[in-house]
Write a protein that holds these residues in place. Structure first.
Motif, PDB file in Angstrom:
ATOM      1  N   GLY A  19     -12.223  -4.065 -34.275  1.00  7.49           N
ATOM      2  CA  GLY A  19     -11.012  -2.909 -34.777  1.00  7.49           C
ATOM      3  C   GLY A  19      -9.681  -3.285 -34.284  1.00  7.49           C
ATOM      4  N   GLY A  84     -18.062  -5.336 -40.020  1.00  9.09           N
ATOM      5  CA  GLY A  84     -16.653  -4.966 -39.573  1.00  9.09           C
ATOM      6  C   GLY A  84     -16.775  -3.634 -38.825  1.00  9.09           C
ATOM      7  N   ASN A  85     -15.967  -3.560 -37.750  1.00 13.40           N
ATOM      8  CA  ASN A  85     -16.162  -2.136 -37.148  1.00 13.40           C
ATOM      9  C   ASN A  85     -14.611  -1.632 -37.285  1.00 13.40           C
ATOM     10  OD1 ASN A  85     -15.642  -1.275 -33.838  1.00 13.40           O
ATOM     11  ND2 ASN A  85     -16.395   0.198 -35.356  1.00 13.40           N
ATOM     12  N   SER A  86     -14.433  -0.342 -37.795  1.00 15.31           N
ATOM     13  CA  SER A  86     -12.832   0.138 -37.757  1.00 15.31           C
ATOM     14  C   SER A  86     -11.933  -0.733 -38.824  1.00 15.31           C
ATOM     15  CB  SER A  86     -12.401   0.120 -36.301  1.00 15.31           C
ATOM     16  OG  SER A  86     -11.406   1.107 -36.440  1.00 15.31           O
ATOM     17  N   GLY A  89     -13.582  -3.414 -40.781  1.00 14.97           N
ATOM     18  CA  GLY A  89     -14.533  -2.954 -41.853  1.00 14.97           C
ATOM     19  C   GLY A  89     -13.495  -3.112 -43.128  1.00 14.97           C
ATOM     20  N   SER A  92     -13.274  -6.708 -43.611  1.00 15.66           N
ATOM     21  CA  SER A  92     -14.434  -7.146 -44.394  1.00 15.66           C
ATOM     22  C   SER A  92     -14.386  -6.869 -45.767  1.00 15.66           C
ATOM     23  CB  SER A  92     -15.544  -6.519 -43.702  1.00 15.66           C
ATOM     24  OG  SER A  92     -15.739  -7.175 -42.438  1.00 15.66           O
ATOM     25  N   LEU A 108     -20.346  -2.038 -42.751  1.00 19.13           N
ATOM     26  CA  LEU A 108     -19.179  -1.321 -42.461  1.00 19.13           C
ATOM     27  C   LEU A 108     -19.572  -0.301 -41.221  1.00 19.13           C
ATOM     28  CD1 LEU A 108     -17.614  -0.490 -45.924  1.00 19.13           C
ATOM     29  CD2 LEU A 108     -17.193  -2.509 -44.505  1.00 19.13           C
ATOM     30  N   SER A 111     -15.899   2.364 -40.593  1.00 18.47           N
ATOM     31  CA  SER A 111     -14.766   1.537 -41.274  1.00 18.47           C
ATOM     32  C   SER A 111     -13.511   2.060 -41.460  1.00 18.47           C
ATOM     33  CB  SER A 111     -15.518   0.875 -42.220  1.00 18.47           C
ATOM     34  OG  SER A 111     -14.438   0.144 -42.730  1.00 18.47           O
TER      35      SER A 111
END
Length: 270
Positions: A19, A84-86, A89, A92, A108, A111
């Motif tokens: 993130g 993907g985080n935060s 995401g 991504s 996600l 996200s």
């Protein structure tokens, strides 16, 4: 570009993205849980962690291009399992919009991209002068407060995580890159609608296998955003972790890996 890689390079690739203002350490616990069957790659996105920035002003598209270029440099041209985080995401999703043939699955995690609500700390970054001052004052007093916003389990606010947050904040690209992407994504009123609408429209035709994951006690991006994510991805699987904050991959590592593994395994290896 700084990255961490584990697993057999011949196995299907999994790419892990962190993130805003974070680093690849946020995915460290998933490497040993996934790399028995996959080539697992986590990246400090351009200008974050300990990676240098891209020459252009930082946008979602620029971050996505930087990640794709990193994979190209690694010689990894096969379709990847994106997680993907935060902010990761949103990046991504931008990667999927730009190169759908290079994406195998999409996961996600809490996200960005599904609502305007976001923590006040991030909204204040849009106020001229205040954002720069906040980011320049990340130290042993302020860093623990920031880490405590991320986790429901406060025991995860470890000295190692605090020291890494301070180290990242001292990188020369940290403040300008953080402000550039924060201002693109939103302002004092929250996360902007325009880029969210455009991004989701860009991937509407894609039906990649998708997993939506959220932590019930997220103080950064509230868990009610999961409903909007489900509406945007009606074909997706989803899960809400109780008693969990902004990073389920850290707070519930085994359960997280157990959720995503069946989806990854269900995709034919090219």
């Amino acid at each position: 570009m700084r990255l961490h890689e584990s697993g057999d390079p011949a196995t299907p690739p999994v790419l892990l993205l962190h993130g805003i203002g974070r680093s690849l350490e946020d995915w460290a616990l998933q490497h040993p849980l996934l790399d028995g069957d996959y080539r697992v790659i986590s990246i400090d996105m351009p200008g974050f962690g300990l990676s240098r920035r891209m020459p252009s002003p930082t946008t979602l598209a620029v971050l996505a291009d930087g990640v794709w270029a990193t994979l190209d440099t690694l010689g990894e041209t096969r379709p990847v399992h994106l997680m993907g985080n935060s902010l990761g995401g949103a990046v991504s999703m931008a990667m999927l919009a730009a190169a759908p043939d290079r994406v195998s699955t999409l996961t996600l995690v809490n996200s960005a991209g599904f609502g305007k609500e976001v923590t006040v700390a991030l909204r204040l970054l849009a106020v001229p002068g205040i954002g720069r001052q906040m980011l320049r004052r990340i130290d042993r007093l302020t860093a623990p407060r920031m880490e405590r916003m991320i986790f429901a389990d406060r025991t995860l606010v470890t000295p190692e995580r605090i020291e890494m947050a301070i180290r990242i904040a001292r990188q020369p690209d940290f403040v300008p890159v953080y402000l550039e992407i924060a201002k693109e994504l939103g302002g004092l009123r929250g996360v902007a609608a325009a880029w969210r609408t455009e991004l989701l429209a860009g991937i509407a035709a894609s039906a990649k296998p998708t997993m939506l994951i959220w932590g019930e006690r997220d103080l950064i991006l509230p868990s009610k955003h999961l409903a909007a994510a489900r509406a945007a991805f009606p074909h997706a699987q989803s899960h809400l972790f109780p008693r969990c904050g902004h990073m389920p991959q850290i707070e519930c590592p085994d359960e997280f890996a157990g959720l995503v593994r069946p989806m990854l395994a269900g995709v034919a290896v090219p």
